[in-house]
Motif scaffolding. Structure first.
Motif, PDB file in Angstrom:
ATOM      1  N   PHE A  23       0.654  -1.245   0.135  1.00  0.00           N
ATOM      2  CA  PHE A  23       0.406  -0.212  -0.334  1.00  0.00           C
ATOM      3  C   PHE A  23       0.872   0.989   0.259  1.00  0.00           C
ATOM      4  O   PHE A  23       0.745   2.377  -1.020  1.00  0.00           O
ATOM      5  N   VAL A  24       2.086   1.089   1.028  1.00  0.00           N
ATOM      6  CA  VAL A  24       2.567   2.392   0.443  1.00  0.00           C
ATOM      7  C   VAL A  24       3.309   2.508  -0.231  1.00  0.00           C
ATOM      8  O   VAL A  24       4.017   3.380  -0.868  1.00  0.00           O
ATOM      9  N   GLN A  25       4.235   1.277  -0.912  1.00  0.00           N
ATOM     10  CA  GLN A  25       4.595   1.462  -2.427  1.00  0.00           C
ATOM     11  C   GLN A  25       4.039   2.569  -3.455  1.00  0.00           C
ATOM     12  O   GLN A  25       4.437   3.351  -4.262  1.00  0.00           O
ATOM     13  N   GLY A  26       2.688   1.836  -3.154  1.00  0.00           N
ATOM     14  CA  GLY A  26       1.548   2.802  -4.133  1.00  0.00           C
ATOM     15  C   GLY A  26       1.446   4.160  -3.668  1.00  0.00           C
ATOM     16  O   GLY A  26       1.091   4.785  -4.940  1.00  0.00           O
ATOM     17  N   ILE A  27       1.204   4.308  -2.886  1.00  0.00           N
ATOM     18  CA  ILE A  27       1.681   5.870  -2.432  1.00  0.00           C
ATOM     19  C   ILE A  27       2.148   6.735  -2.850  1.00  0.00           C
ATOM     20  O   ILE A  27       2.538   7.590  -3.020  1.00  0.00           O
ATOM     21  N   ARG A  28       3.824   5.943  -2.997  1.00  0.00           N
ATOM     22  CA  ARG A  28       4.065   6.332  -2.533  1.00  0.00           C
ATOM     23  C   ARG A  28       4.868   6.501  -4.242  1.00  0.00           C
ATOM     24  O   ARG A  28       5.419   7.977  -4.319  1.00  0.00           O
ATOM     25  N   GLN A  29       4.664   6.008  -5.461  1.00  0.00           N
ATOM     26  CA  GLN A  29       4.739   6.096  -6.328  1.00  0.00           C
ATOM     27  C   GLN A  29       3.741   7.707  -7.079  1.00  0.00           C
ATOM     28  O   GLN A  29       4.234   8.516  -7.811  1.00  0.00           O
ATOM     29  N   THR A  30       2.816   7.192  -6.289  1.00  0.00           N
ATOM     30  CA  THR A  30       0.987   8.319  -7.279  1.00  0.00           C
ATOM     31  C   THR A  30       1.796  10.008  -6.397  1.00  0.00           C
ATOM     32  O   THR A  30       1.665  10.891  -6.984  1.00  0.00           O
ATOM     33  N   LEU A  31       2.855   9.796  -5.379  1.00  0.00           N
ATOM     34  CA  LEU A  31       3.098  11.275  -4.409  1.00  0.00           C
ATOM     35  C   LEU A  31       4.339  11.495  -5.382  1.00  0.00           C
ATOM     36  O   LEU A  31       4.261  12.884  -5.596  1.00  0.00           O
ATOM     37  N   GLN A  32       5.173  10.676  -6.013  1.00  0.00           N
ATOM     38  CA  GLN A  32       6.022  10.572  -6.123  1.00  0.00           C
ATOM     39  C   GLN A  32       5.448  11.830  -8.482  1.00  0.00           C
ATOM     40  O   GLN A  32       6.401  12.359  -8.584  1.00  0.00           O
ATOM     41  N   ILE A  37       4.299  16.379 -11.980  1.00  0.00           N
ATOM     42  CA  ILE A  37       3.269  17.404 -12.535  1.00  0.00           C
ATOM     43  C   ILE A  37       3.621  18.821 -11.720  1.00  0.00           C
ATOM     44  O   ILE A  37       4.056  19.578 -12.116  1.00  0.00           O
ATOM     45  N   THR A  38       3.233  18.602 -10.104  1.00  0.00           N
ATOM     46  CA  THR A  38       3.823  19.620  -9.784  1.00  0.00           C
ATOM     47  C   THR A  38       4.750  20.456 -10.070  1.00  0.00           C
ATOM     48  O   THR A  38       5.296  21.772 -10.255  1.00  0.00           O
ATOM     49  N   GLN A  39       6.505  19.894 -10.411  1.00  0.00           N
ATOM     50  CA  GLN A  39       7.476  20.457 -10.922  1.00  0.00           C
ATOM     51  C   GLN A  39       7.273  21.345 -11.722  1.00  0.00           C
ATOM     52  O   GLN A  39       7.499  22.204 -12.729  1.00  0.00           O
ATOM     53  N   ALA A  40       6.694  19.772 -13.046  1.00  0.00           N
ATOM     54  CA  ALA A  40       6.757  20.571 -14.605  1.00  0.00           C
ATOM     55  C   ALA A  40       5.219  22.519 -14.183  1.00  0.00           C
ATOM     56  O   ALA A  40       5.080  22.998 -15.518  1.00  0.00           O
ATOM     57  N   VAL A  41       3.871  22.639 -13.574  1.00  0.00           N
ATOM     58  CA  VAL A  41       3.437  23.673 -13.157  1.00  0.00           C
ATOM     59  C   VAL A  41       3.480  24.328 -12.652  1.00  0.00           C
ATOM     60  O   VAL A  41       3.838  26.060 -13.358  1.00  0.00           O
ATOM     61  N   SER A  42       5.170  24.135 -11.961  1.00  0.00           N
ATOM     62  CA  SER A  42       5.931  25.134 -11.166  1.00  0.00           C
ATOM     63  C   SER A  42       6.504  25.626 -12.627  1.00  0.00           C
ATOM     64  O   SER A  42       6.926  26.821 -12.362  1.00  0.00           O
ATOM     65  N   GLU A  43       7.211  24.582 -13.120  1.00  0.00           N
ATOM     66  CA  GLU A  43       8.156  25.343 -13.842  1.00  0.00           C
ATOM     67  C   GLU A  43       7.416  26.994 -15.030  1.00  0.00           C
ATOM     68  O   GLU A  43       7.733  27.741 -15.355  1.00  0.00           O
ATOM     69  N   ALA A  44       5.899  26.267 -15.188  1.00  0.00           N
ATOM     70  CA  ALA A  44       5.357  26.441 -16.563  1.00  0.00           C
ATOM     71  C   ALA A  44       4.530  28.151 -15.889  1.00  0.00           C
ATOM     72  O   ALA A  44       5.263  29.260 -16.909  1.00  0.00           O
ATOM     73  N   LEU A  87      -1.198  22.833  -5.004  1.00  0.00           N
ATOM     74  CA  LEU A  87      -0.178  21.610  -5.582  1.00  0.00           C
ATOM     75  C   LEU A  87       0.988  21.018  -4.288  1.00  0.00           C
ATOM     76  O   LEU A  87       0.532  19.254  -3.490  1.00  0.00           O
ATOM     77  N   THR A  88       1.607  21.280  -3.955  1.00  0.00           N
ATOM     78  CA  THR A  88       2.816  21.258  -3.001  1.00  0.00           C
ATOM     79  C   THR A  88       2.373  20.796  -1.721  1.00  0.00           C
ATOM     80  O   THR A  88       2.296  20.122  -1.257  1.00  0.00           O
ATOM     81  N   ARG A  89       1.230  21.656  -1.340  1.00  0.00           N
ATOM     82  CA  ARG A  89       0.411  21.710   0.055  1.00  0.00           C
ATOM     83  C   ARG A  89      -0.238  19.958   0.341  1.00  0.00           C
ATOM     84  O   ARG A  89      -0.337  19.430   1.285  1.00  0.00           O
ATOM     85  N   GLU A  90      -1.291  20.580  -1.346  1.00  0.00           N
ATOM     86  CA  GLU A  90      -2.034  18.672  -0.745  1.00  0.00           C
ATOM     87  C   GLU A  90      -0.822  17.207  -1.123  1.00  0.00           C
ATOM     88  O   GLU A  90      -1.015  16.550   0.019  1.00  0.00           O
ATOM     89  N   ASP A 134       9.610  27.059  -3.701  1.00  0.00           N
ATOM     90  CA  ASP A 134      11.012  26.517  -4.416  1.00  0.00           C
ATOM     91  C   ASP A 134      11.352  25.996  -3.959  1.00  0.00           C
ATOM     92  O   ASP A 134      10.848  24.318  -3.706  1.00  0.00           O
ATOM     93  N   ARG A 135      12.698  25.556  -4.664  1.00  0.00           N
ATOM     94  CA  ARG A 135      13.255  23.772  -4.953  1.00  0.00           C
ATOM     95  C   ARG A 135      13.652  23.545  -3.373  1.00  0.00           C
ATOM     96  O   ARG A 135      13.363  22.047  -2.936  1.00  0.00           O
ATOM     97  N   GLY A 136      13.678  24.169  -2.431  1.00  0.00           N
ATOM     98  CA  GLY A 136      13.940  23.701  -1.686  1.00  0.00           C
ATOM     99  C   GLY A 136      12.497  23.086  -0.074  1.00  0.00           C
ATOM    100  O   GLY A 136      12.691  21.845  -0.039  1.00  0.00           O
ATOM    101  N   ARG A 137      11.261  23.936  -1.115  1.00  0.00           N
ATOM    102  CA  ARG A 137      10.066  22.963  -0.336  1.00  0.00           C
ATOM    103  C   ARG A 137      10.064  21.756  -1.450  1.00  0.00           C
ATOM    104  O   ARG A 137       9.211  21.076  -0.511  1.00  0.00           O
ATOM    105  N   GLN A 138      10.264  21.474  -2.681  1.00  0.00           N
ATOM    106  CA  GLN A 138      10.188  21.003  -3.009  1.00  0.00           C
ATOM    107  C   GLN A 138      11.293  19.521  -2.875  1.00  0.00           C
ATOM    108  O   GLN A 138      10.742  18.613  -2.284  1.00  0.00           O
ATOM    109  N   ALA A 139      12.090  19.989  -2.692  1.00  0.00           N
ATOM    110  CA  ALA A 139      13.362  18.906  -1.618  1.00  0.00           C
ATOM    111  C   ALA A 139      12.555  17.980  -0.421  1.00  0.00           C
ATOM    112  O   ALA A 139      12.739  16.800  -0.107  1.00  0.00           O
ATOM    113  N   ALA A 140      12.023  19.109   0.221  1.00  0.00           N
ATOM    114  CA  ALA A 140      11.690  18.331   1.592  1.00  0.00           C
ATOM    115  C   ALA A 140      10.372  17.766   1.394  1.00  0.00           C
ATOM    116  O   ALA A 140      10.102  16.999   2.115  1.00  0.00           O
TER     117      ALA A 140
END
Length: 148
Positions: A23-32, A37-44, A87-90, A134-140
């Motif tokens: 279950f955790v592996q499925g969640i991890r893949q979904t969140l990754q 997607i969030t990174q792509a949206v941020s860049e756009a 998206l990051t907060r979600e 920012d990249r710091g929050r995305q890394a966190a």
């Protein structure tokens, strides 16, 4: 006939621990994927902001009003709020929810009794501030996802 409930996750394993791991592996893949997607949206959004600044500077240099303003006299609509921060907060909320749920499952599977009315407490992670991504929050967020 009522709509049948949608099964979001099903995995038969020999133990609760193995099922939780799947279950955790499925969640991890979904969140990754959500983080990608969030990174792509941020860049756009950054590119769109830069383009809007260039447009404004060109308008200012040439003193050219927009066609909509010139024809109707109306002010252009304000830009939509940034989506990447939301998206990051979600994603972070989902990570915290998942960690809490797994802790509750551990308590439920544990041998120790839970007294009626006993208050259970679970560690909560801090969420990101309201403004910008920012990249710091995305890394966190990446570290939070890995900890699930």
């Amino acid at each position: 006939m009522a709509d049948a409930p949608t099964v979001l996750f099903a995995d038969v394993k020999d133990s609760n621990q193995a099922a939780s791991a799947a279950f955790v592996q499925g969640i991890r893949q979904t969140l990754q994927r959500a983080q990608e997607i969030t990174q792509a949206v941020s860049e756009a959004e950054a590119i769109a902001d830069e383009a809007a600044k260039f447009c404004e500077s060109i308008k200012a240099q040439h003193n050219v009003p927009s066609k909509k303003t010139a024809l109707t006299g109306a002010r252009p609509a304000p830009p939509p709020p940034p989506l990447a921060a939301s998206l990051t907060r979600e994603i972070q909320t989902s990570v915290v929810w998942t960690q809490t749920m797994l802790q509750m499952c551990t308590v439920a599977d544990g041998a120790a009794p839970v007294e009626q009315g006993q208050q259970l407490s679970f560690v909560r992670a801090k969420t990101a501030p309201e403004h910008g991504v920012d990249r710091g929050r995305q890394a966190a967020t990446s570290k939070m996802i890995q900890s699930v």
